[in-house]
Design a protein around this motif. Structure first.
Motif, mmCIF file in Angstrom:
data_model
loop_
_atom_site.group_PDB
_atom_site.id
_atom_site.type_symbol
_atom_site.label_atom_id
_atom_site.label_comp_id
_atom_site.label_asym_id
_atom_site.label_seq_id
_atom_site.Cartn_x
_atom_site.Cartn_y
_atom_site.Cartn_z
ATOM 1 N N GLN A 106 -8.150 -7.389 -7.315
ATOM 2 C CA GLN A 106 -7.046 -6.517 -6.758
ATOM 3 C C GLN A 106 -6.579 -5.844 -7.818
ATOM 4 N N GLY A 107 -5.931 -4.626 -7.325
ATOM 5 C CA GLY A 107 -5.126 -3.595 -8.277
ATOM 6 C C GLY A 107 -4.470 -2.775 -7.752
ATOM 7 N N GLY A 108 -3.687 -1.896 -8.569
ATOM 8 C CA GLY A 108 -2.954 -0.677 -8.115
ATOM 9 C C GLY A 108 -4.128 0.230 -7.882
ATOM 10 N N GLU A 109 -3.553 1.433 -7.277
ATOM 11 C CA GLU A 109 -4.446 2.378 -7.139
ATOM 12 C C GLU A 109 -4.379 3.172 -8.394
ATOM 13 N N ASP A 110 -5.599 2.671 -9.142
ATOM 14 C CA ASP A 110 -5.600 3.242 -10.515
ATOM 15 C C ASP A 110 -6.936 4.274 -10.618
ATOM 16 N N SER A 137 -9.542 -5.264 -2.843
ATOM 17 C CA SER A 137 -8.014 -4.745 -2.594
ATOM 18 C C SER A 137 -7.517 -3.803 -3.359
ATOM 19 N N ILE A 138 -8.024 -2.605 -3.401
ATOM 20 C CA ILE A 138 -7.737 -1.368 -4.369
ATOM 21 C C ILE A 138 -7.197 -0.192 -3.637
ATOM 22 N N GLY A 139 -6.842 -0.365 -2.508
ATOM 23 C CA GLY A 139 -6.007 0.728 -1.832
ATOM 24 C C GLY A 139 -7.046 1.652 -0.957
ATOM 25 N N GLU A 140 -6.367 2.913 -1.144
ATOM 26 C CA GLU A 140 -6.874 3.951 0.011
ATOM 27 C C GLU A 140 -7.726 4.604 -0.909
ATOM 28 N N LEU A 158 -9.208 -5.690 1.568
ATOM 29 C CA LEU A 158 -7.836 -6.190 2.152
ATOM 30 C C LEU A 158 -6.927 -4.960 1.940
ATOM 31 N N LEU A 159 -6.650 -4.489 2.974
ATOM 32 C CA LEU A 159 -5.693 -3.315 2.944
ATOM 33 C C LEU A 159 -4.629 -3.469 4.080
ATOM 34 N N ARG A 160 -3.507 -4.102 3.357
ATOM 35 C CA ARG A 160 -2.527 -4.219 4.478
ATOM 36 C C ARG A 160 -1.916 -3.225 5.073
ATOM 37 N N HIS A 161 -1.685 -3.004 6.422
ATOM 38 C CA HIS A 161 -1.128 -1.974 6.757
ATOM 39 C C HIS A 161 0.179 -1.559 6.495
ATOM 40 N N GLU A 162 0.964 -2.778 6.082
ATOM 41 C CA GLU A 162 2.470 -2.932 5.718
ATOM 42 C C GLU A 162 3.351 -2.767 6.967
ATOM 43 N N THR A 163 3.266 -1.970 7.886
ATOM 44 C CA THR A 163 4.168 -1.949 8.915
ATOM 45 C C THR A 163 3.564 -0.930 9.838
ATOM 46 N N GLU A 181 -3.053 7.873 7.400
ATOM 47 C CA GLU A 181 -4.173 7.686 6.320
ATOM 48 C C GLU A 181 -4.430 6.160 6.377
ATOM 49 N N ARG A 182 -3.334 5.382 6.243
ATOM 50 C CA ARG A 182 -3.645 3.821 5.930
ATOM 51 C C ARG A 182 -4.508 3.411 7.311
ATOM 52 N N ILE A 183 -4.185 3.582 8.450
ATOM 53 C CA ILE A 183 -5.028 3.113 9.505
ATOM 54 C C ILE A 183 -6.176 3.646 9.593
ATOM 55 N N MET A 200 1.032 -7.205 6.860
ATOM 56 C CA MET A 200 2.424 -6.733 6.717
ATOM 57 C C MET A 200 3.449 -7.765 6.077
ATOM 58 N N MET A 201 4.484 -7.204 5.106
ATOM 59 C CA MET A 201 5.384 -7.735 4.579
ATOM 60 C C MET A 201 6.417 -8.383 5.772
ATOM 61 N N ILE A 202 6.955 -9.364 5.667
ATOM 62 C CA ILE A 202 8.100 -10.007 6.614
ATOM 63 C C ILE A 202 9.298 -9.620 5.992
ATOM 64 N N PRO A 231 6.490 -12.872 3.026
ATOM 65 C CA PRO A 231 7.829 -12.494 2.954
ATOM 66 C C PRO A 231 7.842 -11.374 1.727
ATOM 67 N N PHE A 232 8.795 -10.212 2.206
ATOM 68 C CA PHE A 232 9.181 -9.173 1.233
ATOM 69 C C PHE A 232 10.176 -9.895 0.242
ATOM 70 N N ILE A 233 9.799 -9.920 -1.059
ATOM 71 C CA ILE A 233 10.763 -10.154 -2.202
ATOM 72 C C ILE A 233 11.065 -9.181 -3.227
ATOM 73 N N PRO A 234 12.358 -8.973 -3.168
ATOM 74 C CA PRO A 234 12.718 -7.852 -4.114
ATOM 75 C C PRO A 234 12.443 -7.721 -5.384
ATOM 76 N N LEU A 306 3.073 -7.850 -11.798
ATOM 77 C CA LEU A 306 4.441 -8.322 -11.189
ATOM 78 C C LEU A 306 4.875 -7.235 -9.912
ATOM 79 N N ILE A 307 4.423 -7.655 -8.966
ATOM 80 C CA ILE A 307 4.671 -6.795 -7.553
ATOM 81 C C ILE A 307 6.220 -7.021 -7.022
ATOM 82 N N TYR A 308 6.581 -8.267 -7.497
ATOM 83 C CA TYR A 308 7.910 -8.682 -7.031
ATOM 84 C C TYR A 308 8.536 -9.641 -8.034
HETATM 85 N N1 SAH Z 1 -2.792 -1.281 -4.189
HETATM 86 C C1 SAH Z 1 -3.469 -2.369 -3.218
HETATM 87 C C2 SAH Z 1 -2.997 -3.797 -3.754
HETATM 88 C C3 SAH Z 1 -1.539 -3.949 -3.298
HETATM 89 S S1 SAH Z 1 -0.724 -5.277 -3.812
HETATM 90 C C4 SAH Z 1 -3.058 -1.683 -1.991
HETATM 91 O O1 SAH Z 1 -2.630 -0.661 -1.559
HETATM 92 O O2 SAH Z 1 -3.724 -2.589 -0.989
HETATM 93 C C5 SAH Z 1 -1.056 -6.599 -2.350
HETATM 94 C C6 SAH Z 1 0.254 -6.665 -1.208
HETATM 95 O O3 SAH Z 1 1.293 -7.174 -1.979
HETATM 96 C C7 SAH Z 1 0.783 -5.231 -0.760
HETATM 97 O O4 SAH Z 1 -0.121 -4.798 0.349
HETATM 98 C C8 SAH Z 1 1.797 -5.794 -0.171
HETATM 99 O O5 SAH Z 1 2.047 -5.865 1.072
HETATM 100 C C9 SAH Z 1 2.523 -6.834 -1.103
HETATM 101 N N2 SAH Z 1 3.735 -6.849 -2.008
HETATM 102 C C10 SAH Z 1 3.920 -5.592 -2.647
HETATM 103 N N3 SAH Z 1 5.138 -5.400 -3.127
HETATM 104 C C11 SAH Z 1 5.783 -6.416 -2.404
HETATM 105 C C12 SAH Z 1 7.130 -7.295 -2.519
HETATM 106 N N4 SAH Z 1 8.000 -6.764 -3.075
HETATM 107 N N5 SAH Z 1 7.618 -8.275 -1.982
HETATM 108 C C13 SAH Z 1 6.366 -8.957 -1.190
HETATM 109 N N6 SAH Z 1 5.077 -8.419 -0.889
HETATM 110 C C14 SAH Z 1 4.791 -7.317 -1.862
#
Ligand code: SAH
Length: 346
Positions: A106-110, A137-140, A158-163, A181-183, A200-202, A231-234, A306-308
């Motif tokens: 997994q990674g950011g879209e680098d 899991s490296i994005g679009e 893995l490519l979460r649609h997020e919502t 685009e995502r879908i 999706m995040m909750i 869960p979404f975490i800030p 650190l995504i959250y």
């Molecule tokens: N760049 C890749 C990987 C993203 S990180 C991509 O775009 O798919 C993996 C997942 O972490 C994301 O899809 C998102 O649902 C989740 N994520 C990102 N920030 C978050 C946060 N603040 N709280 C909870 N989940 C988060």
């Protein structure tokens, strides 16, 4: 409400209005019933096996600016790193020796990881560990890119649609990102034969029973093999720093509903769930999940992905604690499986 559960079990789908009525249900007995049914369908398909995925977070660079993510382009505090091919294969090797037969890169879209760089990485893992599953899991990316990576040996993506709600997607992502685009990417991945993960995040800002109902409709239609829900975490250095964390309880309920919607789905008890709740791993499994993704990222950089805020990287989340994790699973009646853990088709 129970009649909706009966309908869900029988037909594996509900209408937007029905989802929207069911999701906010306030009756704990109803949710206990949903949870028990989710467990019984999961056990029928996968037994008490919990599939392990070794997670390697190999780049913290990202060209996107998602408002929720600590690795967004605009985040000044994010520490950026990349692992090289040798470091990634070494991480897989230590996981392989511990029993992992499934790796997630997994990674950011680098933009550094062009196909010229990414294809050899996938091919090297495929060659070194022919019996392991490789998940990206490296994005679009483009269809050509997904195709080249698939041909190099990647099995899953893995490519979460997020919502699944347009307006909500816009609250979470600046231009030029778009839900269509995502879908589109998700459909391409399915079409190329990847076992595909949506999710999706909750409780992300702007979410509601309405948007979750749309998520369930999308999942029902797309039929992803995997669904990532946490869960979404800030994160302190994002525009959403002051937003509320998503509910653990609602996350668990959604896990049960997704399990009922597709008894065969691969459903992780996510790191975000384990971060939001000390017992998140077991609670997730007891809600219907059947996958965990211990972290195999080498320790010098692990704390930088650190995504959250507060992201757990030790204890249950650490691949080096596999013995402890297996013992914990066993204590709750689960068995850590060292197979690839593929989706079981109907
Ligand atoms: N760049 C890749 C990987 C993203 S990180 C991509 O775009 O798919 C993996 C997942 O972490 C994301 O899809 C998102 O649902 C989740 N994520 C990102 N920030 C978050 C946060 N603040 N709280 C909870 N989940 C988060």
């Amino acid at each position: 409400m129970i009649d909706l559960l009966d309908r869900l079990s029988a037909h594996r789908s509900l209408s937007q209005d029905e989802w929207e009525a069911l999701i906010p249900c306030a009756d704990p007995l109803f949710w206990e019933e949903a949870r028990c049914r989710a467990l019984s369908v999961r056990d029928e398909v996968y037994g008490r096996n919990v599939f392990l995925r070794g997670l390697i977070e190999f780049t913290s660079f990202c060209r996107n600016d998602c408002y929720y993510c600590g690795l967004r382009r605009s985040s000044r505090s994010a520490e950026r790193y990349r692992l090289g091919l040798g470091e990634i294969v070494d991480a897989c090797r230590s996981g392989y020796e511990a029993g992992f037969r499934s790796f997630v890169l997994q990674g950011g879209e680098d933009p550094f990881f062009t196909d010229e760089r990414m294809v050899p990485i996938v091919a090297a893992i495929r060659k070194a560990f022919p019996d392991a599953a490789i998940t990206l899991s490296i994005g679009e990316r483009s269809r050509e890119s997904y195709k080249a990576l698939r041909e190099a040996g990647a099995d899953r993506y893995l490519l979460r649609h997020e919502t699944a709600d347009e307006a909500h997607y816009r609250i979470l992502h600046p231009q030029p990102m778009s839900l269509s685009e995502r879908i589109g990417c998700l459909r391409t991945l399915k079409d190329l034969g990847y076992q595909t993960g949506a999710g999706m995040m909750i409780g992300s800002p702007g979410s509601s029973a309405h948007t979750l109902a749309e998520d369930m409709l999308l999942i029902a239609e797309l039929q992803p093999e995997m669904v990532g829900i946490g869960p979404f975490i800030p994160h302190h250095d994002t525009p959403f720093s002051a937003e509320r964390q998503g509910s653990v309880e609602l996350t668990l309920r959604m896990l049960s509903l997704v399990r009922l919607l597709d008894p065969h789905v691969l459903l992780p008890a996510t790191t975000a769930l384990g971060t939001a709740d000390a017992d998140g791993l077991i609670k997730g499994l007891d809600a219907g999940a059947n996958v965990i993704m211990p972290n195999l990222t080498p320790s010098p950089v692990r704390s930088k992905y650190l995504i959250y805020d507060g992201k757990k990287i030790s204890g249950d989340e650490a691949a080096e604690n596999l013995a402890m994790i297996s013992a914990k699973l066993a204590a709750h009646g689960y068995r850590a499986s060292t197979t690839r853990g593929d989706y079981i088709a109907y």
